[in-house]
Write a protein that holds these residues in place. Sequence first.
Motif, PDB file in Angstrom:
ATOM      1  N   ALA A 278       0.830  -1.203   0.000  1.00  0.00           N
ATOM      2  CA  ALA A 278       0.000   0.000   0.000  1.00  0.00           C
ATOM      3  C   ALA A 278       0.865   1.253   0.000  1.00  0.00           C
ATOM      4  N   GLU A 279       1.917   1.268   0.797  1.00  0.00           N
ATOM      5  CA  GLU A 279       2.808   2.426   0.833  1.00  0.00           C
ATOM      6  C   GLU A 279       3.468   2.656  -0.520  1.00  0.00           C
ATOM      7  N   ALA A 280       3.812   1.575  -1.208  1.00  0.00           N
ATOM      8  CA  ALA A 280       4.410   1.694  -2.538  1.00  0.00           C
ATOM      9  C   ALA A 280       3.424   2.275  -3.544  1.00  0.00           C
ATOM     10  N   ARG A 281       2.126   2.065  -3.294  1.00  0.00           N
ATOM     11  CA  ARG A 281       1.074   2.621  -4.153  1.00  0.00           C
ATOM     12  C   ARG A 281       0.691   4.042  -3.745  1.00  0.00           C
ATOM     13  N   GLY A 282       1.291   4.524  -2.668  1.00  0.00           N
ATOM     14  CA  GLY A 282       0.958   5.853  -2.171  1.00  0.00           C
ATOM     15  C   GLY A 282      -0.361   5.897  -1.433  1.00  0.00           C
ATOM     16  N   GLN A 283      -0.740   4.774  -0.816  1.00  0.00           N
ATOM     17  CA  GLN A 283      -2.008   4.672  -0.110  1.00  0.00           C
ATOM     18  C   GLN A 283      -1.809   4.146   1.297  1.00  0.00           C
ATOM     19  N   LYS A 284      -2.792   4.423   2.159  1.00  0.00           N
ATOM     20  CA  LYS A 284      -2.890   3.699   3.410  1.00  0.00           C
ATOM     21  C   LYS A 284      -3.415   2.300   3.111  1.00  0.00           C
ATOM     22  N   LEU A 285      -3.146   1.369   4.025  1.00  0.00           N
ATOM     23  CA  LEU A 285      -3.628   0.002   3.840  1.00  0.00           C
ATOM     24  C   LEU A 285      -5.139  -0.030   3.691  1.00  0.00           C
ATOM     25  N   SER A 286      -5.848   0.753   4.489  1.00  0.00           N
ATOM     26  CA  SER A 286      -7.313   0.774   4.402  1.00  0.00           C
ATOM     27  C   SER A 286      -7.781   1.252   3.032  1.00  0.00           C
ATOM     28  N   GLU A 287      -7.107   2.244   2.478  1.00  0.00           N
ATOM     29  CA  GLU A 287      -7.474   2.756   1.154  1.00  0.00           C
ATOM     30  C   GLU A 287      -7.262   1.687   0.088  1.00  0.00           C
ATOM     31  N   MET A 288      -6.139   0.984   0.156  1.00  0.00           N
ATOM     32  CA  MET A 288      -5.868  -0.071  -0.822  1.00  0.00           C
ATOM     33  C   MET A 288      -6.873  -1.207  -0.696  1.00  0.00           C
ATOM     34  N   ALA A 289      -7.261  -1.548   0.546  1.00  0.00           N
ATOM     35  CA  ALA A 289      -8.210  -2.641   0.757  1.00  0.00           C
ATOM     36  C   ALA A 289      -9.568  -2.321   0.141  1.00  0.00           C
ATOM     37  N   ILE A 290      -9.996  -1.074   0.259  1.00  0.00           N
ATOM     38  CA  ILE A 290     -11.269  -0.655  -0.335  1.00  0.00           C
ATOM     39  C   ILE A 290     -11.171  -0.639  -1.855  1.00  0.00           C
ATOM     40  N   ALA A 291     -10.080  -0.077  -2.375  1.00  0.00           N
ATOM     41  CA  ALA A 291      -9.892  -0.011  -3.827  1.00  0.00           C
ATOM     42  C   ALA A 291      -9.849  -1.405  -4.433  1.00  0.00           C
ATOM     43  N   TRP A 292      -9.238  -2.353  -3.720  1.00  0.00           N
ATOM     44  CA  TRP A 292      -9.122  -3.731  -4.214  1.00  0.00           C
ATOM     45  C   TRP A 292     -10.499  -4.360  -4.430  1.00  0.00           C
ATOM     46  N   ILE A 293     -11.449  -4.070  -3.545  1.00  0.00           N
ATOM     47  CA  ILE A 293     -12.809  -4.605  -3.715  1.00  0.00           C
ATOM     48  C   ILE A 293     -13.516  -3.931  -4.886  1.00  0.00           C
ATOM     49  N   LEU A 294     -13.339  -2.630  -5.013  1.00  0.00           N
ATOM     50  CA  LEU A 294     -14.044  -1.880  -6.058  1.00  0.00           C
ATOM     51  C   LEU A 294     -13.566  -2.232  -7.466  1.00  0.00           C
ATOM     52  N   ARG A 295     -12.467  -2.969  -7.575  1.00  0.00           N
ATOM     53  CA  ARG A 295     -12.008  -3.366  -8.916  1.00  0.00           C
ATOM     54  C   ARG A 295     -12.942  -4.408  -9.532  1.00  0.00           C
ATOM     55  N   GLN A 296     -13.746  -5.087  -8.682  1.00  0.00           N
ATOM     56  CA  GLN A 296     -14.669  -6.100  -9.192  1.00  0.00           C
ATOM     57  C   GLN A 296     -15.847  -5.419  -9.884  1.00  0.00           C
ATOM     58  N   PRO A 297     -16.143  -5.764 -11.128  1.00  0.00           N
ATOM     59  CA  PRO A 297     -17.209  -5.080 -11.857  1.00  0.00           C
ATOM     60  C   PRO A 297     -18.598  -5.271 -11.249  1.00  0.00           C
ATOM     61  N   GLN A 298     -18.806  -6.362 -10.507  1.00  0.00           N
ATOM     62  CA  GLN A 298     -20.121  -6.606  -9.906  1.00  0.00           C
ATOM     63  C   GLN A 298     -20.354  -5.741  -8.666  1.00  0.00           C
ATOM     64  N   VAL A 299     -19.296  -5.183  -8.090  1.00  0.00           N
ATOM     65  CA  VAL A 299     -19.420  -4.417  -6.854  1.00  0.00           C
ATOM     66  C   VAL A 299     -19.836  -2.986  -7.168  1.00  0.00           C
ATOM     67  N   ALA A 300     -21.041  -2.641  -6.748  1.00  0.00           N
ATOM     68  CA  ALA A 300     -21.539  -1.283  -6.965  1.00  0.00           C
ATOM     69  C   ALA A 300     -21.032  -0.321  -5.907  1.00  0.00           C
ATOM     70  N   SER A 301     -20.838  -0.832  -4.675  1.00  0.00           N
ATOM     71  CA  SER A 301     -20.455   0.055  -3.579  1.00  0.00           C
ATOM     72  C   SER A 301     -19.792  -0.756  -2.479  1.00  0.00           C
ATOM     73  N   VAL A 302     -18.945  -0.088  -1.723  1.00  0.00           N
ATOM     74  CA  VAL A 302     -18.332  -0.677  -0.533  1.00  0.00           C
ATOM     75  C   VAL A 302     -18.894   0.046   0.678  1.00  0.00           C
ATOM     76  N   LEU A 303     -19.361  -0.733   1.635  1.00  0.00           N
ATOM     77  CA  LEU A 303     -20.007  -0.185   2.826  1.00  0.00           C
ATOM     78  C   LEU A 303     -18.964   0.013   3.919  1.00  0.00           C
ATOM     79  N   ILE A 304     -18.797   1.252   4.335  1.00  0.00           N
ATOM     80  CA  ILE A 304     -17.804   1.554   5.357  1.00  0.00           C
ATOM     81  C   ILE A 304     -18.479   2.103   6.604  1.00  0.00           C
TER      82      ILE A 304
END
Length: 337
Positions: A278-304
């Motif tokens: 995540a640091e190498a991507r310039g993100q916090k771990l939480s940000e990368m974890a959310i982005a990783w889910i949103l890459r799936q085309p079936q996922v309309a939204s992530v609930l936080i």
Amino acid sequence: MHINDKTETETYLADSQRYDSMTYNRSGNSGVLLPALSIGLWHNFGFIDSTQNARNILRCAFDLGITHFDLANNYGPPYGSAEENFGQIFKADFKPYRDELFIATKAGFDMWPGPYGNWGSRKYLIASLDQSLKRMGLDYVDIFYHHRPDPNTPLEETMGALADIVKQGKALYVGISNYQAADTKKAADLLKDQNIPFILHQARYSMFDRWVEKDLLITLEQNGVGCIAFSPLAQGMLTDRYLKGIPKDSRAAKDLTYLNTDTVNSHIDKIQKLNILAEARGQKLSEMAIAWILRQPQVASVLIGASSTNQLIDNVKALDNLNFTDEELKIIDSIVA
């Protein structure tokens, strides 16, 4: 962007630029566009919590373009208190914006004593939604979910109740949560036969919990249903909270049923390795974890969830970098496998 964080007596005026930076995704084959991030009221909105903090979080969310507020009958504690608190906040702040909001509630878990206060009977679902609407001060919700499968009530009865709820005008759309793929397909067929708009399946999904990838996501795609993912941060493990162990004031230290010390200790090595990526991507771990889910085309939204406006703002930063290289995805798979 200016974030509203006012005192209780001040009038709330939503940010005029609230739709400028949020990403919106279509939910399945429906006409509904959901914000890439939605706000859940599972924690921090009960009677034991600060109402003003809850109010600030919802104001902040809407100012950031988050239009979807997710509740359930048993959110609190105590049961019903999150809906009741939301109703008061809605009346004070959000009533002028009702048509801009997509409000959800659910029923399926233990709610009141006796044989009719749980699971998936017609009696329970319709009574529960009537109670929820009263607590929130709403005429209807935008979507009503069956919160979990009921092994003893026929699926025809449960889906029939959801269908009648739409026909009665108490919900515009329906959804289900925590269903396996086979029953999701049956539910979709039953609702389609009655021309009921079934648009969302709410499922637990994170880097550490990938059960939906087996066959649920493809089932949703085949049936025109969107996915909204909850627990994207694995109850806080996919954050910087546990990088150096278990803080004394953390959820895991309390050994709660959904997160305990053994679970965290077994994942710390993975958490640390994911954080390096995540640091190498310039993100916090939480940000990368959310982005990783949103890459799936079936996922309309992530609930936080959020315990503060600052935490919410940090999570929304996930949308600044949603792209992953093939190499990054391979690294993640090798770490969490």
